[in-house]
Design an enzyme around this catalytic site. Structure first.
Site, PDB file in Angstrom:
ATOM      1  N   GLU A  33       0.801  -1.232   0.000  1.00 23.99           N
ATOM      2  CA  GLU A  33       0.000   0.000   0.000  1.00 23.99           C
ATOM      3  C   GLU A  33       0.828   1.273   0.000  1.00 23.99           C
ATOM      4  OE1 GLU A  33      -3.079  -0.070   2.956  1.00 23.99           O
ATOM      5  OE2 GLU A  33      -4.251  -1.537   1.821  1.00 23.99           O
ATOM      6  N   GLU A  51      -6.604  -7.961  -0.511  1.00 20.29           N
ATOM      7  CA  GLU A  51      -7.223  -7.792   0.810  1.00 20.29           C
ATOM      8  C   GLU A  51      -8.668  -7.346   0.654  1.00 20.29           C
ATOM      9  OE1 GLU A  51      -5.186  -5.365   3.756  1.00 20.29           O
ATOM     10  OE2 GLU A  51      -3.242  -5.972   2.957  1.00 20.29           O
TER      11      GLU A  51
HETATM   12  C1  GAL Z   1      -4.837  -2.751   5.003  1.00 15.70           C
HETATM   13  C2  GAL Z   1      -3.426  -3.206   5.365  1.00 15.70           C
HETATM   14  C3  GAL Z   1      -3.429  -4.381   6.325  1.00 15.70           C
HETATM   15  C4  GAL Z   1      -4.408  -4.158   7.432  1.00 15.70           C
HETATM   16  C5  GAL Z   1      -5.767  -3.918   6.843  1.00 15.70           C
HETATM   17  C6  GAL Z   1      -6.833  -3.760   7.896  1.00 15.70           C
HETATM   18  O1  GAL Z   1      -4.826  -1.479   4.504  1.00 15.70           O
HETATM   19  O2  GAL Z   1      -2.703  -3.528   4.219  1.00 15.70           O
HETATM   20  O3  GAL Z   1      -2.138  -4.579   6.824  1.00 15.70           O
HETATM   21  O4  GAL Z   1      -4.000  -3.081   8.192  1.00 15.70           O
HETATM   22  O5  GAL Z   1      -5.715  -2.727   6.075  1.00 15.70           O
HETATM   23  O6  GAL Z   1      -8.082  -3.576   7.305  1.00 15.70           O
END
Ligand code: GAL
Length: 756
Positions: free
Chosen positions: A385, A462
């Site tokens: 990110e 994710e």
């Molecule tokens: C994302 C991040 C993860 C975690 C997640 C929580 O942005 O890459 O490491 O923090 O959010 O929702």
């Protein structure tokens, strides 16, 4: 490099550093420890995220009967976050990066007799080392948290073999590359290369001449056709061993064995293809942390996570968010056929020149260390990110392709229109953030994300996460919503022709900084909690199993009539199952049949949604029953009690035996249940653990029951292990109840390794 000593026992630890520790101990201040070790054991929650940030010292003695004739090489699998290595007071070198392996030659600093090996370990969040420099949503802990190995090598040795090969038309051509370290003159050697199958039987062997240069270098071997071999794939993860024997005219120089599997990886705009067969990615992110010990959990716990992901959760892919993970974990992924999306350390922030230097070293270390794992199918070489930095990421991409032309590269963004410099555009997409059942847009489309009109390889790395933090003791309503969100997103991913698949955030709850999580230093983002106890969402994955392999039927309810908001009684709930249909009996009425829900048609085994209430509030509540049918036969039954009471404490150990000669650990799970087997998720109680024999509890030995469970790990005490066959015992009592004490026996065995 062969036959190392596992150099984990009897280190002196100081939670600070003093100059004189380089040459002598202060026995009054030293604490005797074994590895893996964390600089500070933490409570489960509500600790300060600064507690493990310190400069500490580890010291150990190396006794040599004579002046070293051979080369003494120390290998550190992982030390958080950087360290300086001293031998007999002299600096040997330093290593930056808490997730990469490092290797040091300590021969010149050693002498006959006692030698003092000292690590000055810095576990502060230094801005010159990824993932630090800004904020991060996970704890990184500190210390020598992975194994240390001592090798005795000759003047010239092989430090790694990259089992390179080509696979065309089903035929394998081997061309391993040897990474060598030679303190002598350059020489011409002979390599004997043998390929062994999983039973150790010789499949093919051949010889070649190689030129070994002076210093550190590499020998590329000429291609050798081997013919057809069994290929590695996630369903049949077949593994081979490549043995490389380096000879000089006066004998064997070194022998090095690596395990690998043969397969092709092809990432196209249509998706991921392994050996030409398309695989829809359905995975979870994994943090490598555990309660109390942080990262400092050894081989067995690492392996167990891979087994849980593949065999219990039934996912086909894991992302090593957000760093390189244990070789034990990756070895097990190879064995069970769990695809690995491997990533460098980092979180949202790119630092200065020093930081970038370490980041590039991490790319190199990740690829050279993990090269032989067939499970690893992609290198993620961006800081998770982070924003675009074309200069840096062009370098990282070129470096990765230069080291490994056989795998695609990617980098994980959250932004749209990021410059695609790698082979695959990976996106963290939390579009579906309130689980509104009417919402139709669950994530960004490919062109919307990439800003490119042409189709490019694309996947989502994710979803869920902060959108649905869910605790094991949340209401059934909330836990069902969490599971439903997973079901909806996975379903949509399966239907999408644009993406190779999707990886959920995340497998296990994890400790984090105060900036993130639920304020108690925990992110409840897992489909399992920190103790790897499944929440309902876990069963969305698990229920996708082939019913011929295993029947799964998990209702997302404990059948209580007053736990849902909005004046709804038991329903709506889901039954996560691979049965053909189910029958539900409630309120003493006739069974009602339900089928997989067509709203999840993309899934192999859609959840069954029960939305109607079979009775009303005024009806007398009765015992309930859900029966699952497969091929016309009842194959699973779950009963629920109107008058649910604590009936038993179920105690199970993941393993019945442990190794006693190094620190080995296994998990014990305690479940509070009623007569019908339903977990009593809101039970408030206290467990007391006692141990007998050479084991001890990790963390507190008095713990609360939460979410109906109490779980903990026990570890062996190698210092006191005599090799005797007397089993150790774990005794668990649920205090202030009539439930009888439970006892579990654990056999202690010798590992057969050389441990020192
Ligand atoms: C994302 C991040 C993860 C975690 C997640 C929580 O942005 O890459 O490491 O923090 O959010 O929702």
């Amino acid at each position: 490099m062969e036959h190392p000593v596992l150099w984990n026992l009897n280190w002196n630890f100081y939670d600070h550093f003093e100059e004189n520790y380089k040459t002598e101990d202060d026995e009054g201040k030293a604490v005797r420890v074994n590895l893996p070790h964390t600089v500070k054991e933490l409570p489960l929650s509500y600790f300060s995220h600064n507690e493990t940030a310190m400069i500490s010292t580890y010291a150990k003695e190396l006794t040599l009967s004579e002046e070293p004739k051979e080369r003494l090489i120390l290998v550190f699998d992982g030390v958080m976050a950087c360290f300086e290595l001293y031998v007999n007071g002299r600096l040997v070198g330093e290593h930056k990066g808490g997730y990469s392996r490092s290797m040091f030659d300590i021969t010149d600093q050693c002498q006959a007799g006692k030698n003092r090996v000292v690590l000055k370990v810095d576990s502060r969040e230094r801005e010159d080392i990824p993932p630090f420099g800004y904020a991060i949503d996970y704890m990184t802990y500190g210390g020598i948290y992975r194994d240390v190995w001592l090798y005795r090598c000759g003047e010239s040795f092989i430090s790694q073999v990259l089992a390179r090969y080509d696979l065309k038309d089903g035929k394998v051509t081997l061309r391993p590359e040897l990474l060598t370290d030679n303190r002598g003159q350059a020489y011409e050697g002979t390599v004997q290369i043998s390929l062994l199958d999983v039973e150790g039987k010789l499949v093919h062997s051949y010889e070649q001449k190689v030129q070994v240069g002076s210093g550190k270098g590499s020998c590329v071997t000429l291609p050798e056709p081997v013919g057809e071999l069994k290929l590695w794939n996630p369903k049949e993860p077949y593994l081979y061993t490549v043995e490389v024997r380096l000879e000089k005219e006066n004998g064997t120089v070194d022998v090095h064995r690596v395990r690998t599997g043969f397969r092709t990886v092809d990432f196209r705009p249509e998706g991921l293809f392994i050996n030409g067969n398309q695989i829809k990615i359905m995975g979870l992110n994994r943090h490598q942390s555990f309660p109390y010990m942080g990262y400092a959990m050894g081989k067995r716990a690492q392996e167990k996570d891979a087994e849980l992901l593949k065999e219990f959760l039934n996912v086909n892919t894991v992302r090593t968010s957000h760093y390189m993970q244990s070789e034990y974990f990756l070895d097990k992924c190879d064995e069970v056929g769990l695809l690995v999306f491997s990533e460098i350390p980092g979180w949202g922030f790119i630092g200065g020149d020093g930081f970038k230097q370490v980041m590039l070293e991490d790319v190199e270390s990740m690829i050279l260390t993990q090269y032989n794992h067939p499970a690893v199918f992609i290198w993620s070489i961006r800081i998770n990110e982070s924003l675009d930095d074309d200069e840096l990421y062009e370098k990282a991409n070129a470096l990765a392709h230069g080291l490994d032309a056989s795998r695609p590269t990617t980098g994980v963004r959250y932004i749209s229109n990021s410059h695609l410099l790698e082979d695959v555009y990976a996106l963290n997409d939390f579009t579906y953030s309130d689980c509104d059942l009417d919402a139709t847009k669950l994530f960004r489309g490919r062109s919307e994300a990439t800003g490119l009109l042409e189709p490019v390889p694309f996947m989502i790395t994710e979803f869920s996460g902060t959108a649905f933090p869910t605790k094991a003791w949340d209401s059934a309503d909330k836990r069902t919503t969490h599971a439903r969100a997973y079901a909806r997103v996975l379903n949509q991913s399966c239907l999408s022709k644009e993406m190779a698949g999707i990886i959920g955030w995340c497998a296990f709850d994890y400790n984090t900084h105060g900036d993130y999580g639920s304020g108690d230093k925990i992110c409840y983002h897992g489909v399992m909690d920190m103790f790897r106890i499944p929440k309902y969402a876990a069963y969305v994955f698990r229920s996708q199993k082939d019913p011929d392999e295993e029947i799964v039927m998990e209702p997302t309810t404990e059948f209580s009539r007053g736990d849902n908001k909005g004046n709804r009684l038991v329903s709506p709930f889901m039954v996560l199952t691979n049965c053909d249909y189910i029958e539900v009996e409630m309120y003493g009425k006739a069974p009602v049949r339900y089928y997989p829900d067509s709203r999840y048609i993309g899934l192999a085994h859609p959840p069954i949604e029960i939305e109607e209430e079979i009775g009303v509030w005024q009806d007398l509540w009765q015992d309930g029953k859900i029966t699952g049918y497969y091929k016309g036969k009842p194959v699973a039954v779950k009963r629920f009690l109107r008058d649910s009471c604590l009936a038993d404490l179920e105690v199970t150990a993941d393993d019945q035996s442990l190794y006693g000669d190094y620190v080995d650990a296994t998990r014990i799970v305690c479940r509070m249940r009623d007569e019908a087997g339903t977990t009593l998720v809101y039970f408030k109680g206290v467990l007391q653990i006692k141990t007998e024999g050479n084991i001890e509890v990790i963390g507190p030995d008095i713990l609360p029951v939460s979410g109906g469970y109490g779980a903990f790990w026990i570890k062996t005490r190698p210092g006191a292990f005599s090799g005797s066959s007397e089993p150790a015992k774990v005794l668990v009592r649920l205090l202030n109840t009539g439930v009888e004490e439970k006892a579990i026996e654990i056999r202690l065995e010798k590992s057969g390794m050389d441990v020192g």
